[in-house]
Write a protein that holds these residues in place. Structure first.
Motif, short mmCIF file in Angstrom:
data_model
loop_
_atom_site.label_atom_id
_atom_site.label_comp_id
_atom_site.label_asym_id
_atom_site.label_seq_id
_atom_site.Cartn_x
_atom_site.Cartn_y
_atom_site.Cartn_z
N GLN A 369 0.85 -1.00 -0.02
CA GLN A 369 0.16 -0.07 0.03
C GLN A 369 0.84 1.18 -0.01
N ASN A 372 2.01 1.77 -3.43
CA ASN A 372 0.93 2.11 -4.41
C ASN A 372 0.56 3.78 -3.97
N GLU A 375 3.56 5.48 -5.67
CA GLU A 375 3.48 5.57 -7.16
C GLU A 375 2.17 6.55 -7.75
N ILE A 376 1.01 6.59 -6.86
CA ILE A 376 0.10 7.48 -7.40
C ILE A 376 0.21 8.86 -7.40
N ALA A 415 -4.61 4.53 -1.83
CA ALA A 415 -3.90 3.52 -1.53
C ALA A 415 -4.56 2.73 -0.46
N GLY A 418 -7.40 0.67 -1.06
CA GLY A 418 -7.09 -0.44 -1.91
C GLY A 418 -6.67 -1.84 -1.20
N GLN A 421 -2.87 -4.08 -4.65
CA GLN A 421 -2.83 -4.48 -6.16
C GLN A 421 -2.85 -3.37 -6.85
N PHE A 422 -2.17 -3.37 -7.70
CA PHE A 422 -2.03 -1.98 -8.75
C PHE A 422 -1.39 -2.44 -10.11
N SER A 425 4.01 -0.23 -11.07
CA SER A 425 4.78 -0.02 -10.01
C SER A 425 5.77 1.03 -9.67
#
Length: 466
Positions: A369, A372, A375-376, A415, A418, A421-422, A425
């Motif tokens: 998480q 994630n 990354e976002i 994140a 969630g 899982q995304f 990467s």
């Protein structure tokens, strides 16, 4: 160690720029250490050439004064703005400097500080230092300010910022995938593993003294920014807004509840920090000065939300900053945190990624998480240019920090909602930052020759007045 220590990514320094103020000061100080003993016996003449981005926007970032103070032996962690101003004034009026150790150096900033718009091959932020004894050259060195106050010599060796040399890291990694695999194998959080690489066991430590010290400086910077009004130096006549915005939030709050929501508070906190940075104040690189507001703003907004005792605050601060350090180190290893190299996606983008990761960790998120969230946050900063108007770290930099803080909180929320899982990467996005920066025209990478720098107010690069 493979990766970076907490005080590599987060350095206590002075505004307005880590790469254009702190880095050049460190380089000059390092060059002084090479010639200081010789200069005690006979005055040496020193000439400095700024190359590339340092030549293009150094005046607006305070580089001339920083180099001069560094040649006197000042360090960015302890130097004050009056120290820098006095060093420059002495250089110009007398034509020589007396170092903190008593040596004499012939250096007149008006004539001995040269500018070459052509970058050196090693990095856009290059510097050449030459010393002469009469007409004989006795020392020459090139340095590169590679972002976040970090400086490399011409062999690519990073200049040490501490006298302490750590033993090799027990858990080296180069990618986020490797970092998460190590966390899974060792059953450690990202913050715990990062601390182990500095030979600190967070599980047994009562306190994280480095993180606590950094947070004290960050918090003080926020408070000063929220209290100070007036106009920022440099000639753009930019007014400080954080204090007014903060009072507006306080006036709209009810009872003892924290004013507004976390995103609104973080936006104002981030602007407060970067207004202090623009004024040459004391702050912490996070990972750079131009993006220094985002991490402390998101951390402060998080602490607002929770009634923690002192031990709880220390624990959350440590978890947040050490997780952010691991993410910032990945940007430094695999892309860049230098606006002159990859644009502002490497500054505000990296900072938003670090803040989102730190917040997710402090909220109890899993390593996936955390990845994630990181990354976002940076994904939505891809392609962000570094185009400061007038060559100053003010417009659009101050507001850009406020928006970066909001993005970081939103990324963490997404994140945590969630399951880890995304599709993309963090390693892939960091590689995209590197490639995008490589392809980006130099006009948009801290040269003030493109973007808002020429279309915003249509004014030339200026010199900081204070």
């Amino acid at each position: 160690m493979q990766g970076f220590a907490l005080n590599d990514i987060f350095k206590i320094g002075i505004g307005p720029s880590s790469s254009h103020t702190m880095g050049p000061m460190h380089a000059a100080q390092h060059f002084l250490s090479k010639i200081d003993s010789r200069a005690r016996h006979i005055p040496l003449k020193v000439q400095v050439t700024l190359h590339g981005s340092l030549a293009a926007t150094g005046d607006g970032h305070g580089t001339p004064g920083a180099v001069t103070a560094g040649l006197m032996g000042y360090h960015y962690e302890t130097v004050t703005l009056p120290d820098i101003e006095a060093a420059w004034a002495k250089s110009v009026s007398r034509g020589y400097l007396t170092t903190l150790t008593g040596s004499s150096i012939q250096f007149n900033g008006s004539t001995d500080l040269l500018r070459d718009m052509t970058p050196l091959s090693g990095h856009p932020n290059g510097m050449t230092f030459i010393a002469w004894e009469n007409t004989t050259e006795v020392a020459r060195a090139q340095y590169f300010s590679v972002g976040g106050g970090m400086v490399e010599d011409e062999q690519g060796v990073t200049l040490s910022t501490t006298a302490n040399t750590l033993d090799p890291a027990p858990f080296p990694y180069k990618t986020m995938a490797e970092l998460i695999a190590l966390c899974d194998r060792e059953q450690l959080t990202i913050a715990e593993l990062q601390a182990r690489n500095e030979h600190l066991c967070l599980r047994s430590a009562d306190r994280d003294p480095i993180a606590t010290k950094l947070w004290d400086v960050m918090s003080d910077c926020i408070e000063r920014g929220l209290a100070c009004e007036g106009e920022l130096p440099g000639g753009l006549k930019v007014k400080r807004r954080a204090a007014t915005l903060w009072q507006r939030l306080l006036n709209n709050s009810q009872g003892d509840k924290a004013p507004a929501n976390a995103a609104q508070r973080a936006m104002v906190y981030a602007m407060a920090v970067n207004e202090e940075n623009a004024a040459g104040g004391r702050l912490v690189t996070a990972p750079t000065n131009g993006a220094a507001g985002i991490v402390p703003a998101v951390l402060r907004a998080h602490l607002d939300e929770h009634k923690l005792n002192n031990a709880g605050v220390d624990r959350h601060v440590s978890t947040f900053l050490r997780t952010a350090t691991a993410i910032g180190g990945l940007f430094k290893m695999n892309a860049s945190i230098s606006g002159a190299e990859v644009g502002c996606q490497g500054e505000v983008g990296a900072a938003a990624s670090m803040a989102a990761a730190g917040l997710t960790a402090a909220m109890g998120g899993s390593p996936k998480q955390i990845e994630n969230a990181a990354e976002i946050a940076v994904e939505h900063c891809l392609g962000l240019t570094c185009d400061p108007i007038g060559g100053l770290v003010q417009v659009p930099c101050i507001e850009r920090n406020g928006m970066g803080a909001v993005k970081a909180i939103a990324a963490s929320d997404l994140a945590l909602a969630g399951d880890g899982q995304f599709m993309v990467s963090l390693d892939q996005v960091i590689e995209t930052v590197r490639e995008t920066g490589r392809d980006m025209d130099s006009r948009y990478k801290e040269t003030a020759r493109g973007g808002l720098a020429i279309h915003g107010l249509k004014i030339p690069v200026t010199t900081v007045e204070c």
